[in-house]
Design a protein around this motif. Structure first.
Motif, short mmCIF file in Angstrom:
data_model
loop_
_atom_site.label_atom_id
_atom_site.label_comp_id
_atom_site.label_asym_id
_atom_site.label_seq_id
_atom_site.Cartn_x
_atom_site.Cartn_y
_atom_site.Cartn_z
N SER A 14 -90.47 4.48 26.86
CA SER A 14 -90.89 4.88 26.67
C SER A 14 -91.82 4.72 25.54
CB SER A 14 -89.44 5.12 24.91
OG SER A 14 -89.57 3.27 24.48
N GLU A 16 -92.48 2.65 22.76
CA GLU A 16 -92.23 2.09 22.37
C GLU A 16 -92.36 0.48 23.41
OE1 GLU A 16 -90.78 4.18 21.65
OE2 GLU A 16 -91.75 4.93 19.43
N SER A 103 -97.97 12.13 19.12
CA SER A 103 -97.53 11.19 18.72
C SER A 103 -98.00 10.47 17.10
CB SER A 103 -97.11 9.67 19.75
OG SER A 103 -97.17 8.84 18.70
N ASP A 105 -98.58 7.28 14.33
CA ASP A 105 -98.38 6.01 14.29
C ASP A 105 -97.62 5.89 12.87
OD1 ASP A 105 -101.21 6.04 12.57
OD2 ASP A 105 -102.38 4.04 14.44
N THR A 167 -89.51 13.52 14.71
CA THR A 167 -88.57 11.95 14.56
C THR A 167 -88.58 11.08 14.39
OG1 THR A 167 -87.66 13.97 16.38
CG2 THR A 167 -86.51 11.43 16.56
N HIS A 168 -88.45 9.64 14.32
CA HIS A 168 -88.51 8.48 14.00
C HIS A 168 -88.79 8.08 15.22
CE1 HIS A 168 -89.50 6.82 10.02
NE2 HIS A 168 -88.30 8.17 9.55
N LYS A 169 -89.81 7.54 15.53
CA LYS A 169 -90.21 5.76 17.10
C LYS A 169 -88.98 5.29 17.38
CE LYS A 169 -95.06 6.16 17.60
NZ LYS A 169 -96.13 6.30 17.80
N LYS A 170 -88.94 4.79 17.50
CA LYS A 170 -88.15 3.41 17.35
C LYS A 170 -88.27 1.97 16.35
CE LYS A 170 -84.04 4.22 20.03
NZ LYS A 170 -83.19 3.78 21.00
N LEU A 175 -92.57 11.07 16.50
CA LEU A 175 -93.08 12.01 17.36
C LEU A 175 -92.79 12.98 16.78
CD1 LEU A 175 -93.75 11.96 20.25
CD2 LEU A 175 -91.93 12.11 20.60
#
Length: 410
Positions: A14, A16, A103, A105, A167-170, A175
């Motif tokens: 991914s 991250e 994506s 930030d 959706t939250h990226k970790k 995303l």
């Protein structure tokens, strides 16, 4: 390098995790670089201080430093190639999907977009390169909150409707996937419109049968008046015509062709109808109680909903005992649905009659048209509303209507 590969294999790829491994690699490179610098400084000090060293010792130390540097360069090159390939594979994977993906930030800047996004939103052409999410929403008219969830969004500028999944990226950022639902929505609307205008054969037969008797009564009364010229037959004729008109009016309420769907606050509509009927409650000495009124927006035919509420409340009034009974109402909203409850503590209905209450022209009242509850049933069928009814003789009746909830904001 090896640690980065193992980490990626065990925990998956991914953006991250790739970023984390890159940071670890950079940290290791910096450590090695500092070690190399220290060794070079040591060699310089030896030369400056004039410490006697043999050519062999100096050459050995230089070769050690050179070998260390060479190995470091090769490691950096390998890791650079590895992460370039990893990023390339990730991008190619996203490009195989025919759904626009972007994506973002934590500051709202675009990290990455796939080919489907570029095709759908002309990304990068004619000055349309949206470097930030706020510019993208402003240019496209797709307004949605940048927080986790799913949002059905319509853009007047694009003339399209999208389902936006956030959706939250970790680590940080979001995303986004944007699924074009325009064709599906138009098909659904067409099917709903077709269903509203379609009347099945059984319904037509029931309505025709229900009107047959009033027509026969009108004809008989008119016949008798012509033969005898007696005024009482004219009164009978007038009464039968009024009954017939009432039934026709009920049918027209059921099939309100052309009425569009509208966003309605269910609690607000209930209180509007209850206020209109307050004089009837007072006259019959029936107490109207409101348990709770949650705010909940539903998408329905407003005019037909008003008739449904009037019918349910009037049924409750007619089933109540003056001075003894009460009518209880409640609107309860959850995340997905809004539930309307109307109950009375009146006479109730026996189990035999319960099986027929939603059939056209069936009535437990001597002068009822038999269309009130059929109107309620028909409305629920055509507006995607779940209808439940419970009743017990001597205890009262409860109607529960469950609507799909719409987003409260416009």
């Amino acid at each position: 390098m090896g640690a980065g590969v193992l980490f990626s294999l065990f925990y998956g790829f991914s953006l991250e995790r790739i970023s984390l491994v890159i940071l670890l690699a950079v940290a290791s490179v910096i450590t090695v670089y500092l070690t190399l610098v220290r060794q070079l400084e040591r060699l310089i000090r030896l030369v400056r201080t004039g410490e006697k060293k043999s050519i062999g010792e100096l050459e050995g130390q230089f070769n050690e430093i050179y070998g260390f540097y060479r190995n470091l360069s090769l490691q950096i090159e390998e890791e650079r190639n590895y992460y370039e390939k990893l990023y390339r594979d990730y991008s190619e994977l996203l490009n195989t999907l025919d759904i626009p993906i972007v994506s973002v930030d934590e500051k709202g800047n675009f990290d990455l977009v796939n080919d489907a996004f570029i095709r759908s939103f002309s990304y990068g052409s004619q000055g349309g390169r949206y470097l930030r999410i706020d510019r993208f929403t402003r240019r496209t008219g797709l307004i949605f909150p940048l927080q986790e969830g799913q949002y059905e969004v319509y853009s007047r500028k694009l003339g399209k409707r999208y389902l936006v999944s956030v959706t939250h990226k970790k680590k940080s950022g979001f995303l986004l996937t944007l699924t074009d639902k325009t064709s599906q929505w138009k098909t659904k609307q067409l099917l709903e419109k077709t269903r509203r205008y379609a009347v099945d054969a059984q319904t037509v037969a029931d309505l025709a049968h229900g009107l047959k008797q009033p027509l026969a009564n009108v004809k008989l009364a008119l016949d008798l008046y012509k033969r005898t010229n007696r005024p009482e037959y004219m009164e009978t004729l007038s009464k039968e015509l009024n009954s017939f008109q009432s039934r026709i009016g009920g049918i027209l309420q059921i099939f309100r062709y052309g009425e569009e769907f509208d966003r309605v606050d269910l609690s607000e509509q209930l209180m509007k109808v209850a206020s209109f009927m307050s004089s009837i409650f007072s006259e019959k000495k029936i107490q109207f109680k409101v348990v709770s009124l949650d705010k909940g927006i539903v998408l329905i035919q407003r005019g037909r909903l008003e008739n449904v509420l009037k019918n349910l409340l009037m049924n409750a009034v007619e089933a109540s005992i003056p001075g003894e009974s009460s009518i209880i109402s409640k609107v309860r909203a959850s995340k997905e649905v809004v539930t309307l409850i109307i109950a009375d503590t009146g006479k109730g209905i026996d189990s035999a009659a319960l099986q027929n209450v939603f059939k056209p022209f069936f009535s437990t009242k001597s002068e009822g048209s038999g269309l009130g509850l059929y109107l309620v049933y028909n409305f629920c069928e055509e507006n995607d509303v779940r209808l439940k009814m419970r009743s017990a003789p001597g205890r009262g009746t409860v109607f529960v209507l469950t609507f799909r909830r719409q987003r409260d904001e416009e």
